[in-house]
Design an enzyme around this catalytic site. Structure first.
Site, mmCIF file in Angstrom:
data_model
loop_
_atom_site.group_PDB
_atom_site.id
_atom_site.type_symbol
_atom_site.label_atom_id
_atom_site.label_comp_id
_atom_site.label_asym_id
_atom_site.label_seq_id
_atom_site.Cartn_x
_atom_site.Cartn_y
_atom_site.Cartn_z
ATOM 1 N N ASN A 9 0.889 -0.998 0.152
ATOM 2 C CA ASN A 9 0.183 -0.154 -0.062
ATOM 3 C C ASN A 9 0.811 1.308 -0.068
ATOM 4 O OD1 ASN A 9 -2.101 2.018 0.129
ATOM 5 N ND2 ASN A 9 -2.241 1.519 2.268
ATOM 6 N N TRP A 10 0.639 1.732 -1.027
ATOM 7 C CA TRP A 10 2.189 2.950 -1.190
ATOM 8 C C TRP A 10 1.653 4.149 -0.622
ATOM 9 C CZ3 TRP A 10 4.110 2.538 -6.912
ATOM 10 C CH2 TRP A 10 4.420 1.858 -7.447
ATOM 11 N N LYS A 11 0.447 4.354 -0.061
ATOM 12 C CA LYS A 11 -0.441 5.494 0.280
ATOM 13 C C LYS A 11 -0.430 6.620 -0.888
ATOM 14 C CE LYS A 11 0.278 2.926 4.258
ATOM 15 N NZ LYS A 11 -0.517 2.852 6.097
ATOM 16 N N HIS A 93 -9.653 0.936 4.766
ATOM 17 C CA HIS A 93 -8.389 0.929 5.614
ATOM 18 C C HIS A 93 -8.446 1.890 7.085
ATOM 19 C CE1 HIS A 93 -4.672 2.897 6.654
ATOM 20 N NE2 HIS A 93 -3.876 1.351 5.533
ATOM 21 N N GLU A 95 -6.791 4.486 8.231
ATOM 22 C CA GLU A 95 -6.791 6.131 7.581
ATOM 23 C C GLU A 95 -8.093 6.279 6.711
ATOM 24 O OE1 GLU A 95 -2.776 5.492 5.464
ATOM 25 O OE2 GLU A 95 -2.221 5.311 7.067
ATOM 26 N N GLU A 165 -4.801 -5.052 10.790
ATOM 27 C CA GLU A 165 -4.113 -4.146 10.410
ATOM 28 C C GLU A 165 -4.502 -3.352 12.235
ATOM 29 O OE1 GLU A 165 -2.036 -2.534 6.606
ATOM 30 O OE2 GLU A 165 -3.718 -1.471 6.736
ATOM 31 N N GLY A 171 2.464 2.592 10.968
ATOM 32 C CA GLY A 171 3.379 3.522 10.864
ATOM 33 C C GLY A 171 3.766 3.932 12.687
ATOM 34 N N SER A 211 4.077 -2.079 10.225
ATOM 35 C CA SER A 211 5.147 -1.998 10.971
ATOM 36 C C SER A 211 5.660 -2.834 10.710
ATOM 37 C CB SER A 211 5.344 -1.604 12.825
ATOM 38 O OG SER A 211 4.914 -0.317 13.016
ATOM 39 N N GLY A 232 3.183 -0.955 4.178
ATOM 40 C CA GLY A 232 2.257 0.225 4.474
ATOM 41 C C GLY A 232 4.410 1.016 3.391
ATOM 42 N N GLY A 233 4.722 1.321 4.724
ATOM 43 C CA GLY A 233 6.188 2.380 4.722
ATOM 44 C C GLY A 233 7.145 1.438 4.118
HETATM 45 P P1 13P Z 1 3.021 0.037 7.648
HETATM 46 O O1 13P Z 1 3.897 -0.897 6.909
HETATM 47 O O2 13P Z 1 3.880 2.064 6.943
HETATM 48 O O3 13P Z 1 2.622 0.137 9.329
HETATM 49 O O4 13P Z 1 1.527 0.286 6.986
HETATM 50 C C1 13P Z 1 0.484 -0.368 7.426
HETATM 51 C C2 13P Z 1 -0.461 0.226 6.156
HETATM 52 O O5 13P Z 1 -1.321 0.965 6.590
HETATM 53 C C3 13P Z 1 -1.067 -0.963 5.314
HETATM 54 O O6 13P Z 1 -2.082 -0.481 4.834
#
Ligand code: 13P
Length: 250
Positions: A9-11, A93, A95, A165, A171, A211, A232-233
């Site tokens: 997930n590149w956000k 998600h 977010e 998640e 994050g 994470s 994510g990251g």
């Molecule tokens: P991180 O891997 O940066 O914690 O993000 C997880 C995420 O929200 C993937 O959708």
């Protein structure tokens, strides 16, 4: 046997050039195996520029609006995603739930709409730290599933992937431990078993996100009810994503 899945997930990250280069590396260099699928959820504005050339990459969108077309300024429709060769969507998600006030009702409409249009769905669920501290996390996540999937038949549900998640792990650098992850993943699989049947519950892939990185991936993936990760990251460089992919393979 259920699929192993690694999803990026590149956000709201990367430039067009960076996204194209990263996608090209994903396309050609990630370890390939029959039972592993890779999903890439790119910012929508780049989707037309990304082409799957080989292997198991599935191009996904982070968001869309569940109406055919119309006066929905700023939104993207499913048929526009089909034009961009997209066939997977990320729904629920945290977010989007928290920052953009997406309600269970909207999330439910998105799930219905994407399944009707033959899309693969990765459905995200997970609790806040306050809910976990009150030891209500299992019921909370079960309820997140119940309100969205109550009317969904097993044949449709089997086209979905669940991603657990925990909000406090996203994050934050603080990943959930194996015991916490396995407890939730087996509770989710049990929910599926009670609602549907043995084969549906055994065939749905349940991913962990929050994470996850090359260092902790091996122990996370060793949990019996973890079938992969939503990253994510660590999906923003080929090296870190590839490191996780290698842990999923062994
Ligand atoms: P991180 O891997 O940066 O914690 O993000 C997880 C995420 O929200 C993937 O959708």
């Amino acid at each position: 046997m259920r699929k192993k899945i690694l999803a990026a997930n590149w956000k709201m990250n990367l430039s067009l050039q960076e996204a194209k280069e990263l996608f090209m590396k994903y396309n050609s260099l990630l370890p390939q195996a029959d039972n592993i699928d890779y999903y890439i959820f790119s910012p929508s504005i780049f989707l037309h520029e990304l082409r799957v050339v080989k292997g198991k990459l599935i191009l996904g969108a982070q968001n869309f609006y569940p109406e055919k077309s119309g006066a929905f300024t700023g939104e993207i429709s499913i048929s526009q995603l089909i034009d961009a060769h997209v066939n997977a969507v990320l729904i629920g998600h945290s977010e989007r739930r928290m920052l953009f006030n997406e309600s269970d009702e909207l999330i439910k409409q998105k799930v219905d709409f994407s399944l009707q249009n033959g899309f693969n769905v990765i459905f995200c669920c997970g609790e806040s730290i306050e809910i976990r501290d009150k030891k209500e996390h299992i019921n909370f996540v079960r309820n997140q599933l119940e309100v969205v999937f109550s009317h969904i038949k097993a044949t449709d549900f089997s086209k979905c992937v669940i991603a657990y998640e925990p909000i406090w792990a996203i994050g934050s650098g603080r990943t959930a431990n194996e015991k916490e992850i396995e407890e939730m993943h087996s509770a989710i699989r049990n929910w599926i078993l009670k609602k549907y049947d043995v084969s549906t519950s055994q065939n749905i892939s349940i991913l962990y996100g929050g994470s996850c990185n090359g260092k902790n991936a091996k122990s996370i993936f060793s949990c019996p009810n973890v079938d992969g990760g939503l990253i994510g990251g660590a999906s923003l460089t080929f090296e870190s994503f590839n490191e996780i992919a290698n842990k999923l393979q062994v």
